[in-house]
Write a protein that holds these residues in place. Structure first.
Motif, PDB file in Angstrom:
ATOM      1  N   LEU A  74       0.832  -1.240   0.103  1.00 28.86           N
ATOM      2  CA  LEU A  74       0.024   0.050   0.104  1.00 28.86           C
ATOM      3  C   LEU A  74       0.807   1.198   0.001  1.00 28.86           C
ATOM      4  CD1 LEU A  74      -2.884   1.119   0.055  1.00 28.86           C
ATOM      5  CD2 LEU A  74      -2.912   0.948   2.648  1.00 28.86           C
ATOM      6  N   GLY A  75       0.682   2.125  -1.065  1.00 30.95           N
ATOM      7  CA  GLY A  75       1.411   3.417  -1.265  1.00 30.95           C
ATOM      8  C   GLY A  75       2.520   3.237  -1.943  1.00 30.95           C
ATOM      9  N   THR A  76       2.882   1.982  -2.360  1.00 35.91           N
ATOM     10  CA  THR A  76       4.353   2.051  -3.028  1.00 35.91           C
ATOM     11  C   THR A  76       4.020   1.760  -4.444  1.00 35.91           C
ATOM     12  OG1 THR A  76       4.606  -0.320  -2.591  1.00 35.91           O
ATOM     13  CG2 THR A  76       5.276   0.920  -1.114  1.00 35.91           C
ATOM     14  N   VAL A  77       5.115   2.139  -5.588  1.00 38.42           N
ATOM     15  CA  VAL A  77       5.038   1.882  -6.760  1.00 38.42           C
ATOM     16  C   VAL A  77       5.968   0.464  -6.931  1.00 38.42           C
ATOM     17  CG1 VAL A  77       6.014   2.557  -9.175  1.00 38.42           C
ATOM     18  CG2 VAL A  77       4.988   4.268  -7.341  1.00 38.42           C
ATOM     19  N   VAL A  78       5.194  -0.364  -7.684  1.00 40.60           N
ATOM     20  CA  VAL A  78       5.583  -1.823  -8.007  1.00 40.60           C
ATOM     21  C   VAL A  78       5.549  -2.340  -9.295  1.00 40.60           C
ATOM     22  CG1 VAL A  78       5.488  -2.423  -5.551  1.00 40.60           C
ATOM     23  CG2 VAL A  78       3.656  -2.879  -7.246  1.00 40.60           C
ATOM     24  N   PRO A  79       6.288  -3.244  -9.812  1.00 40.28           N
ATOM     25  CA  PRO A  79       6.190  -3.741 -11.289  1.00 40.28           C
ATOM     26  C   PRO A  79       4.939  -4.827 -11.205  1.00 40.28           C
ATOM     27  CG  PRO A  79       7.987  -4.668  -9.935  1.00 40.28           C
ATOM     28  CD  PRO A  79       7.426  -3.877  -8.945  1.00 40.28           C
ATOM     29  N   PHE A  80       4.427  -4.502 -12.400  1.00 37.23           N
ATOM     30  CA  PHE A  80       3.327  -5.588 -12.882  1.00 37.23           C
ATOM     31  C   PHE A  80       3.525  -6.157 -14.269  1.00 37.23           C
ATOM     32  CE2 PHE A  80       1.776  -2.230 -15.490  1.00 37.23           C
ATOM     33  CZ  PHE A  80       1.251  -2.589 -16.443  1.00 37.23           C
ATOM     34  N   GLU A  81       3.119  -7.545 -14.683  1.00 38.43           N
ATOM     35  CA  GLU A  81       2.930  -8.096 -15.652  1.00 38.43           C
ATOM     36  C   GLU A  81       1.662  -8.716 -15.868  1.00 38.43           C
ATOM     37  OE1 GLU A  81       4.714 -11.588 -18.149  1.00 38.43           O
ATOM     38  OE2 GLU A  81       5.968 -10.779 -16.848  1.00 38.43           O
ATOM     39  N   LEU A 101       1.098   2.200  -9.109  1.00 35.63           N
ATOM     40  CA  LEU A 101       0.757   2.487  -7.631  1.00 35.63           C
ATOM     41  C   LEU A 101      -0.261   1.872  -7.012  1.00 35.63           C
ATOM     42  CD1 LEU A 101       1.579   4.492  -5.164  1.00 35.63           C
ATOM     43  CD2 LEU A 101      -0.215   6.155  -6.314  1.00 35.63           C
ATOM     44  N   ILE A 102       0.290   1.190  -5.950  1.00 41.05           N
ATOM     45  CA  ILE A 102      -0.680   0.413  -4.991  1.00 41.05           C
ATOM     46  C   ILE A 102      -1.385   1.710  -4.122  1.00 41.05           C
ATOM     47  CG2 ILE A 102      -1.410  -1.288  -3.465  1.00 41.05           C
ATOM     48  CD1 ILE A 102      -0.134  -2.246  -6.126  1.00 41.05           C
ATOM     49  N   SER A 103      -2.505   2.156  -4.843  1.00 36.13           N
ATOM     50  CA  SER A 103      -3.269   3.348  -4.378  1.00 36.13           C
ATOM     51  C   SER A 103      -4.105   3.065  -3.318  1.00 36.13           C
ATOM     52  CB  SER A 103      -3.831   4.377  -5.303  1.00 36.13           C
ATOM     53  OG  SER A 103      -4.659   3.253  -6.208  1.00 36.13           O
ATOM     54  N   GLY A 104      -4.440   1.814  -3.069  1.00 36.06           N
ATOM     55  CA  GLY A 104      -5.726   1.533  -2.074  1.00 36.06           C
ATOM     56  C   GLY A 104      -5.692   0.033  -2.008  1.00 36.06           C
ATOM     57  N   TRP A 105      -6.443  -0.476  -0.949  1.00 36.55           N
ATOM     58  CA  TRP A 105      -6.600  -1.774  -0.664  1.00 36.55           C
ATOM     59  C   TRP A 105      -7.711  -2.037   0.212  1.00 36.55           C
ATOM     60  CZ3 TRP A 105      -5.703  -6.050  -3.004  1.00 36.55           C
ATOM     61  CH2 TRP A 105      -5.892  -7.265  -2.338  1.00 36.55           C
ATOM     62  N   ASN A 106      -8.524  -2.795  -0.075  1.00 40.67           N
ATOM     63  CA  ASN A 106      -9.769  -3.173   0.526  1.00 40.67           C
ATOM     64  C   ASN A 106      -9.851  -4.528   1.209  1.00 40.67           C
ATOM     65  OD1 ASN A 106     -10.586  -0.717  -0.451  1.00 40.67           O
ATOM     66  ND2 ASN A 106     -11.658  -1.530  -2.154  1.00 40.67           N
ATOM     67  N   PRO A 107      -9.423  -4.707   2.195  1.00 41.68           N
ATOM     68  CA  PRO A 107      -9.302  -6.124   2.829  1.00 41.68           C
ATOM     69  C   PRO A 107     -10.576  -6.786   3.126  1.00 41.68           C
ATOM     70  CG  PRO A 107      -8.537  -4.332   4.422  1.00 41.68           C
ATOM     71  CD  PRO A 107      -8.865  -3.591   3.092  1.00 41.68           C
ATOM     72  N   ILE A 108     -11.744  -6.007   3.373  1.00 39.56           N
ATOM     73  CA  ILE A 108     -12.923  -6.665   3.962  1.00 39.56           C
ATOM     74  C   ILE A 108     -13.924  -5.734   3.173  1.00 39.56           C
ATOM     75  CG2 ILE A 108     -14.393  -7.184   5.543  1.00 39.56           C
ATOM     76  CD1 ILE A 108     -12.064  -7.223   7.543  1.00 39.56           C
ATOM     77  N   THR A 109     -14.763  -6.269   2.241  1.00 37.49           N
ATOM     78  CA  THR A 109     -15.980  -5.861   1.607  1.00 37.49           C
ATOM     79  C   THR A 109     -16.778  -6.985   1.337  1.00 37.49           C
ATOM     80  OG1 THR A 109     -14.894  -6.123  -0.775  1.00 37.49           O
ATOM     81  CG2 THR A 109     -14.630  -4.227   0.106  1.00 37.49           C
ATOM     82  N   GLY A 110     -18.180  -6.485   1.171  1.00 36.44           N
ATOM     83  CA  GLY A 110     -19.216  -7.189   0.891  1.00 36.44           C
ATOM     84  C   GLY A 110     -20.255  -7.286   1.931  1.00 36.44           C
ATOM     85  N   SER A 111     -21.379  -8.309   1.514  1.00 40.00           N
ATOM     86  CA  SER A 111     -22.816  -8.451   2.417  1.00 40.00           C
ATOM     87  C   SER A 111     -22.838  -9.892   2.805  1.00 40.00           C
ATOM     88  CB  SER A 111     -23.875  -7.905   1.871  1.00 40.00           C
ATOM     89  OG  SER A 111     -23.581  -6.454   1.313  1.00 40.00           O
ATOM     90  N   VAL A 112     -23.575  -9.980   3.463  1.00 41.12           N
ATOM     91  CA  VAL A 112     -24.077 -11.575   4.214  1.00 41.12           C
ATOM     92  C   VAL A 112     -24.210 -12.249   2.889  1.00 41.12           C
ATOM     93  CG1 VAL A 112     -25.650 -12.866   5.312  1.00 41.12           C
ATOM     94  CG2 VAL A 112     -25.186 -10.605   6.265  1.00 41.12           C
ATOM     95  N   GLY A 113     -23.511 -13.403   2.985  1.00 31.87           N
ATOM     96  CA  GLY A 113     -23.585 -14.426   1.761  1.00 31.87           C
ATOM     97  C   GLY A 113     -22.600 -14.032   0.726  1.00 31.87           C
ATOM     98  N   ASP A 114     -22.083 -13.122   0.454  1.00 32.07           N
ATOM     99  CA  ASP A 114     -21.339 -12.584  -0.709  1.00 32.07           C
ATOM    100  C   ASP A 114     -19.818 -13.239  -0.741  1.00 32.07           C
ATOM    101  OD1 ASP A 114     -23.271 -10.725  -1.403  1.00 32.07           O
ATOM    102  OD2 ASP A 114     -22.044  -8.807  -0.999  1.00 32.07           O
ATOM    103  N   GLU A 115     -19.320 -13.392  -1.687  1.00 32.92           N
ATOM    104  CA  GLU A 115     -18.001 -13.917  -2.042  1.00 32.92           C
ATOM    105  C   GLU A 115     -17.116 -12.711  -1.419  1.00 32.92           C
ATOM    106  OE1 GLU A 115     -18.335 -13.908  -6.067  1.00 32.92           O
ATOM    107  OE2 GLU A 115     -18.694 -15.961  -6.163  1.00 32.92           O
ATOM    108  N   ALA A 116     -16.005 -12.946  -0.749  1.00 30.21           N
ATOM    109  CA  ALA A 116     -15.094 -12.018  -0.323  1.00 30.21           C
ATOM    110  C   ALA A 116     -14.230 -11.495  -1.615  1.00 30.21           C
ATOM    111  CB  ALA A 116     -14.196 -12.568   0.889  1.00 30.21           C
ATOM    112  N   THR A 117     -14.733 -10.394  -2.071  1.00 32.58           N
ATOM    113  CA  THR A 117     -13.814  -9.990  -3.265  1.00 32.58           C
ATOM    114  C   THR A 117     -13.167  -8.867  -2.950  1.00 32.58           C
ATOM    115  OG1 THR A 117     -15.718  -8.751  -4.016  1.00 32.58           O
ATOM    116  CG2 THR A 117     -15.233 -11.228  -4.869  1.00 32.58           C
ATOM    117  N   VAL A 118     -12.091  -8.471  -3.693  1.00 31.27           N
ATOM    118  CA  VAL A 118     -11.426  -7.285  -3.696  1.00 31.27           C
ATOM    119  C   VAL A 118     -11.489  -6.621  -4.949  1.00 31.27           C
ATOM    120  CG1 VAL A 118      -9.429  -5.748  -3.026  1.00 31.27           C
ATOM    121  CG2 VAL A 118      -9.977  -7.859  -1.694  1.00 31.27           C
TER     122      VAL A 118
END
Length: 133
Positions: A74-81, A101-118
């Motif tokens: 979070l907050g760093t610039v990293v390589p991707f492919e 830039l890893i400008s954000g990260w959402n570790p917990i999102t969703g409602s009851v019964g949802d898949e845990a996705t980011v």
């Protein structure tokens, strides 16, 4: 073409087992250079280029899994492919590389019964390169 086995690496971590979607978009600023000599027609030139890597992951907070990989970035610039297939890079399977830039990260999102996705969009930093070797 049907995407069945996309390849995604962020900061040298291959994240295929968590990735549902990887979408690389690029664009160029449109600069208006219209003059009276344009005879009423708008003329444009390309300006600054930018890009974005949109990702959707299935979250995993186990030790050494997705959350423990991404959180420290979070907050760093990293390589991707990213590429359309996990097969070897070639003329029919080009790779796109650069930095994000890893400008954000959402570790917990969703409602009851949802898949845990980011789902996040990471802006590119510097050039995005297409290669076939």
């Amino acid at each position: 073409m049907v995407l069945l086995a996309q390849y995604l690496s962020i900061n040298a971590n291959v994240l295929n087992t968590y990735t549902r979607k990887a979408e690389l978009t690029t664009e160029v600023e449109e600069k208006d250079v219209t003059t009276y000599a344009s005879l009423g027609w708008k003329e444009v030139l390309g300006g600054i280029k930018s890009g974005e890597l949109g990702c959707e992951f299935l979250q995993d907070v186990a030790a050494a899994a997705l959350d423990s990989i991404m959180w420290p970035l979070l907050g760093t610039v990293v390589p991707f492919e990213v590429r359309a297939d996990q097969a070897a890079v070639g003329t029919s399977n080009p790779k796109y590389t650069g930095s994000i830039l890893i400008s954000g990260w959402n570790p917990i999102t969703g409602s009851v019964g949802d898949e845990a996705t980011v789902s996040l969009n990471f802006p590119t930093s510097g050039a995005v390169v297409r290669a076939t070797v």
